[in-house]
Design an enzyme around this catalytic site. Sequence first.
Site, PDB file in Angstrom:
ATOM      1  N   HIS A 157      27.047  16.957  83.741  1.00 14.92           N
ATOM      2  CA  HIS A 157      26.196  16.741  82.988  1.00 14.92           C
ATOM      3  C   HIS A 157      24.752  17.613  83.312  1.00 14.92           C
ATOM      4  O   HIS A 157      23.873  16.992  83.213  1.00 14.92           O
ATOM      5  CB  HIS A 157      25.721  15.186  83.009  1.00 14.92           C
ATOM      6  CG  HIS A 157      26.947  14.314  82.747  1.00 14.92           C
ATOM      7  ND1 HIS A 157      27.420  13.876  81.543  1.00 14.92           N
ATOM      8  CD2 HIS A 157      27.834  13.745  83.651  1.00 14.92           C
ATOM      9  CE1 HIS A 157      28.632  13.118  81.557  1.00 14.92           C
ATOM     10  NE2 HIS A 157      28.870  13.042  83.051  1.00 14.92           N
ATOM     11  N   SER A 278      11.432  42.523  77.941  1.00 10.85           N
ATOM     12  CA  SER A 278      10.707  42.105  76.545  1.00 10.85           C
ATOM     13  C   SER A 278       9.639  43.188  75.994  1.00 10.85           C
ATOM     14  O   SER A 278       9.069  43.798  76.825  1.00 10.85           O
ATOM     15  CB  SER A 278      10.016  40.833  76.838  1.00 10.85           C
ATOM     16  OG  SER A 278       8.845  40.607  76.004  1.00 10.85           O
ATOM     17  N   LYS A 284       9.224  40.221  81.924  1.00 12.23           N
ATOM     18  CA  LYS A 284      10.682  39.308  81.707  1.00 12.23           C
ATOM     19  C   LYS A 284      11.645  40.515  81.953  1.00 12.23           C
ATOM     20  O   LYS A 284      11.825  41.618  81.901  1.00 12.23           O
ATOM     21  CB  LYS A 284      10.744  39.324  80.076  1.00 12.23           C
ATOM     22  CG  LYS A 284       9.601  38.301  79.590  1.00 12.23           C
ATOM     23  CD  LYS A 284      10.024  37.096  79.877  1.00 12.23           C
ATOM     24  CE  LYS A 284      11.124  36.478  78.630  1.00 12.23           C
ATOM     25  NZ  LYS A 284      11.657  35.165  78.567  1.00 12.23           N
ATOM     26  N   GLU A 291      24.179  36.302  77.243  1.00 11.48           N
ATOM     27  CA  GLU A 291      23.548  35.712  76.069  1.00 11.48           C
ATOM     28  C   GLU A 291      24.593  36.229  74.858  1.00 11.48           C
ATOM     29  O   GLU A 291      24.956  35.698  73.967  1.00 11.48           O
ATOM     30  CB  GLU A 291      22.248  35.899  75.656  1.00 11.48           C
ATOM     31  CG  GLU A 291      21.384  35.048  76.650  1.00 11.48           C
ATOM     32  CD  GLU A 291      19.949  35.660  76.422  1.00 11.48           C
ATOM     33  OE1 GLU A 291      19.609  36.182  75.522  1.00 11.48           O
ATOM     34  OE2 GLU A 291      19.320  35.191  77.653  1.00 11.48           O
TER      35      GLU A 291
END
Length: 463
Positions: A157, A278, A284, A291
Amino acid sequence: MAEKLWGGRFEGSTEELMEKFNASIGFDQRLYKMDIEGSRAQARALARMGVLTKQELEQVLKGLNRVERELDAGTLPLTDDLEDIHTAVEKRLTELVGDAGAKIHTGRSRNDQVALDERLFLRETVANTIAQIERVMGAVLNVAEAHLDILMPGYTHVQQAQPIRFSHYAMALFWMLARDRSRFEDCWKRANAMPLGSGALAGSAYPVDREFLREELGFDRITENSIDAVSDRDYFLEYLSASSILMAHLSRFCEDLIIWSSSEFGFVELDDAFSTGSSMMPQKKNPDSLELVRGKTGRVYGNLMSLLTAMKGVSLAYAKDMQEDKEPVFDTAETVQMSLSVFSGVWQTMKIKGERMADAIDGTILATDLADYLVRKGVPFRRCHRIVGELVKTALARGQKLEELDLPTLRAASEVFDTDIQEILSAEASTAQRNLDGGTGRDSVLRQIEAGRRLLTDGEASG
Ligand code: ARG
């Protein structure tokens, strides 16, 4: 405009829109090598039957070589009026060698031809996929071996559950990939049947030597039933299923690594080679590689759903619905291939930050170990659970770790606690309890790594 292969019984010409709608050449040109390979075998079989003379066979084989060279070079225009790759190859061959080329389709239908091309394509694709999966398995093994003793919180979890070895976590991926490999091996075996000779659906009326064709094309058996052989797309469905499960596996590891590469976790750092920045925020460094693998999983599932749905309720034998089988498969082949390459690159280059992992282990993670201690002293587990639950409450209220609770506090919860409790209250001691097969103990993980190496080197041959 090219004359239709089937134009004889028609008076009117095809509507341009229909021609475009009907054409698969825009995508099935990807099968040209397979189509030509199948046509070579077909020509040889025809020569054995006496349909082609020796000389005609020579002409056809030469012609097919030339068609292949033209397609390699991209000089043969593949327009919609050519309908599909089977038509394009046959037409060009006939242009080049005349009547000998016009005989190539004797006893063959595009229905068994496309089934053959697809099976040839799939064998190659699956063999490549297996080799790529093995590369990832190798990379994962190396990472596990090189970081054998790093301890970290294990999660359920996404909440800290019990301490584990990072190498144990990595080996979880290894075993998932081992099952993926075996699924693709199964798929390869079932796809490895030769359909030529099935004709349109009833079987060829010529005594095609199917054994000869099987041998020529390197299949391990021939298909058993001509209706089934031209109707079957199980091989693609299995491939898409195995690909979907593989992508599901990759996506879960992507998810973990994405979270773990955040500054909050800092468990891993992706190499610059597999990160992007970015346009606005100069600080970044984003895990786009992972992803995208996670995102492309959806696209592979979509491809599986697309073909399952296209095949649903299609009356036997062949219907044009089945032409819709190729794009989902081609797209999957490309997506899976790229995803595996990127994923393996990430594993080969990412930095594992062992100290951060160990530091993240929180103060209540040894609760199960405390309970197990009481169990070993004869307290029934359910009561232990309760006692330790209370101790967790106390520790949290005092802002202490479980291992910082003093003996009087422990003994107030249960008389059974004694000084030997100190021996079990560490992440090391916790993992050391778990050397049974499959556990996170050092010896167990070493055995897994050894077994993994063996599996990878003597694993089943996949052809
Ligand atoms: N382009 C067709 C396909 O991919 C080839 C088979 C055509 N067969 C037919 N009977 N029209 O399915």
